[in-house]
Design an enzyme around this catalytic site. Structure first.
Site, PDB file in Angstrom:
ATOM      1  N   ASN A   7      29.771   9.408  54.266  1.00 19.49           N
ATOM      2  CA  ASN A   7      30.538  10.192  55.232  1.00 19.49           C
ATOM      3  C   ASN A   7      31.885   9.497  55.470  1.00 19.49           C
ATOM      4  OD1 ASN A   7      31.632  10.872  57.856  1.00 19.49           O
ATOM      5  ND2 ASN A   7      29.775  12.027  58.223  1.00 19.49           N
ATOM      6  N   HIS A  10      35.532   8.735  59.361  1.00 20.30           N
ATOM      7  CA  HIS A  10      36.284   7.741  60.122  1.00 20.30           C
ATOM      8  C   HIS A  10      37.450   7.133  59.360  1.00 20.30           C
ATOM      9  CE1 HIS A  10      33.907   8.539  63.483  1.00 20.30           C
ATOM     10  NE2 HIS A  10      32.783   8.218  62.881  1.00 20.30           N
ATOM     11  N   HIS A  43      32.714  16.025  58.228  1.00 22.60           N
ATOM     12  CA  HIS A  43      32.384  16.898  59.366  1.00 22.60           C
ATOM     13  C   HIS A  43      33.676  17.537  59.862  1.00 22.60           C
ATOM     14  CE1 HIS A  43      30.282  17.095  63.622  1.00 22.60           C
ATOM     15  NE2 HIS A  43      30.753  18.267  63.221  1.00 22.60           N
ATOM     16  N   ARG A  45      35.040  19.279  62.609  1.00 25.10           N
ATOM     17  CA  ARG A  45      34.689  19.592  64.002  1.00 25.10           C
ATOM     18  C   ARG A  45      35.594  20.685  64.541  1.00 25.10           C
ATOM     19  NH1 ARG A  45      31.403  15.269  66.492  1.00 25.10           N
ATOM     20  NH2 ARG A  45      31.688  16.500  68.379  1.00 25.10           N
ATOM     21  N   ARG A  49      39.146  16.560  65.242  1.00 27.05           N
ATOM     22  CA  ARG A  49      39.573  15.221  65.675  1.00 27.05           C
ATOM     23  C   ARG A  49      39.706  14.236  64.524  1.00 27.05           C
ATOM     24  NH1 ARG A  49      34.202  13.164  68.849  1.00 27.05           N
ATOM     25  NH2 ARG A  49      34.537  15.093  69.972  1.00 27.05           N
ATOM     26  N   GLU A  70      29.598  19.058  56.941  1.00 28.24           N
ATOM     27  CA  GLU A  70      28.828  19.062  58.185  1.00 28.24           C
ATOM     28  C   GLU A  70      29.595  19.921  59.183  1.00 28.24           C
ATOM     29  OE1 GLU A  70      28.010  14.992  59.285  1.00 28.24           O
ATOM     30  OE2 GLU A  70      27.767  15.580  61.369  1.00 28.24           O
ATOM     31  N   THR A 101      27.839  13.071  67.048  1.00 23.45           N
ATOM     32  CA  THR A 101      26.718  13.997  67.187  1.00 23.45           C
ATOM     33  C   THR A 101      25.599  13.323  67.984  1.00 23.45           C
ATOM     34  OG1 THR A 101      27.315  14.770  64.993  1.00 23.45           O
ATOM     35  CG2 THR A 101      25.233  15.562  65.884  1.00 23.45           C
ATOM     36  N   GLU A 151      18.025  17.316  57.578  1.00 25.89           N
ATOM     37  CA  GLU A 151      18.377  15.907  57.721  1.00 25.89           C
ATOM     38  C   GLU A 151      17.729  15.433  59.007  1.00 25.89           C
ATOM     39  OE1 GLU A 151      22.338  14.399  56.935  1.00 25.89           O
ATOM     40  OE2 GLU A 151      22.188  13.126  58.720  1.00 25.89           O
ATOM     41  N   HIS A 190      22.361   9.091  60.566  1.00 27.45           N
ATOM     42  CA  HIS A 190      22.938   8.807  61.876  1.00 27.45           C
ATOM     43  C   HIS A 190      22.555   7.406  62.323  1.00 27.45           C
ATOM     44  CE1 HIS A 190      24.963   9.441  65.616  1.00 27.45           C
ATOM     45  NE2 HIS A 190      25.411  10.572  65.112  1.00 27.45           N
ATOM     46  N   GLY A 191      23.559   6.550  62.402  1.00 23.99           N
ATOM     47  CA  GLY A 191      23.359   5.202  62.904  1.00 23.99           C
ATOM     48  C   GLY A 191      22.822   4.213  61.877  1.00 23.99           C
TER      49      GLY A 191
END
Ligand code: PXP
Length: 239
Positions: A7, A10, A43, A45, A49, A70, A101, A151, A190-191
């Site tokens: 992903n 960032h 993603h 959004r 952002r 996503e 998320t 997922e 996630h994480g």
């Protein structure tokens, strides 16, 4: 073998901090692919952002593995997805004020819009994954509505103290078994980071993990190629 979905949101977050063009998420995607990533995830959004519409279009034209988009079920984002046609979309819940998320999509509460979206994407030849909590009712409903893939939300496992992670692993293990029994492909994300990925994979067999923040963070010090390669090696060594 578990695949690595990288992903790159960032990278765009960092670019947008100065409003310019660097660092370029498309360049990150190409380095990630060359360093072992099996797919690229971004993603789009509602508030744009990090990733923007133009990024999604450029990624679609540049990524040679596969692109997973996503998204929440916002009409304008659905339009972008149907136009760009990624290999697969992943439906997530989205709140404007959230930092990231926060939980799985509620397939029961939002059954009608999810069912409609799945039908539209399937008709367009786009696969649909749904990001959900490790919950039997949610998994059954995702299956009923025609999702190809789920997922599983690994946040509760990743955020648990090491000695308290066991119940979360057990929940994920049972959820993955239920989904596989229904013929659904199982991803996780996630994480996830360099410390918790192997413990998850030793216990919960999934065909792909989607990872972003920890790899982009490591890339700041180690370089993007090294950060991706190190994550890929950890995944491969579990098998
Ligand atoms: N999967 C989903 C559904 C997400 O929303 C995110 C965060 O964008 C990820 C995976 C990647 O999470 P992380 O950035 O914590 O690795």
């Amino acid at each position: 073998m578990t695949l690595l979905g990288l992903n790159i949101d960032h990278v765009a977050t960092l670019r947008n901090a100065r409003g310019g063009t660097e660092p370029d998420p498309v360049q990150a995607a190409l380095i990630a692919e060359a360093s072992g990533a099996d797919s690229i995830v971004c993603h789009l959004r509602e508030d744009r952002r990090h990733i923007r519409d133009a990024d999604v279009r450029r990624l679609r034209g540049s990524v040679t593995t596969s692109l997973q988009l996503e998204m929440a079920l916002h009409p304008d984002v659905i339009d972008v997805a149907l136009d760009v046609k990624p290999l697969e979309i992943m439906v997530v819940p989205e709140r404007r004020e959230e930092v990231t998320t926060e939980g799985g999509f509620d397939c029961v509460r939002y059954s009608r819009p999810l069912g409609d979206a799945i039908a539209r994407f399937r008709a367009a030849g786009i696969g649909v994954s749904v990001f959900i909590d490790a919950d039997a009712v949610q998994i059954a409903q995702a299956h009923t509505l025609g999702a190809h893939t789920i997922e599983l939300h690994t946040g509760p496992y990743c955020h648990a103290a090491v000695e308290e992670a066991e119940p979360e692993l057990a929940r994920l293990e049972a959820a993955a078994a239920q989904a596989r029994g229904l013929g659904i492909e199982v991803h996780a994300g996630h994480g996830l980071n360099y410390e918790n990925i192997q413990r998850l994979l030793r216990r919960v067999p999934v065909s792909k993990v989607n990872i972003g923040h920890s790899v982009v963070s490591r890339a700041v010090f180690a370089g993007f190629a090294t950060a991706v390669r190190e994550m890929k090696t950890l995944i491969e060594s579990v098998g």
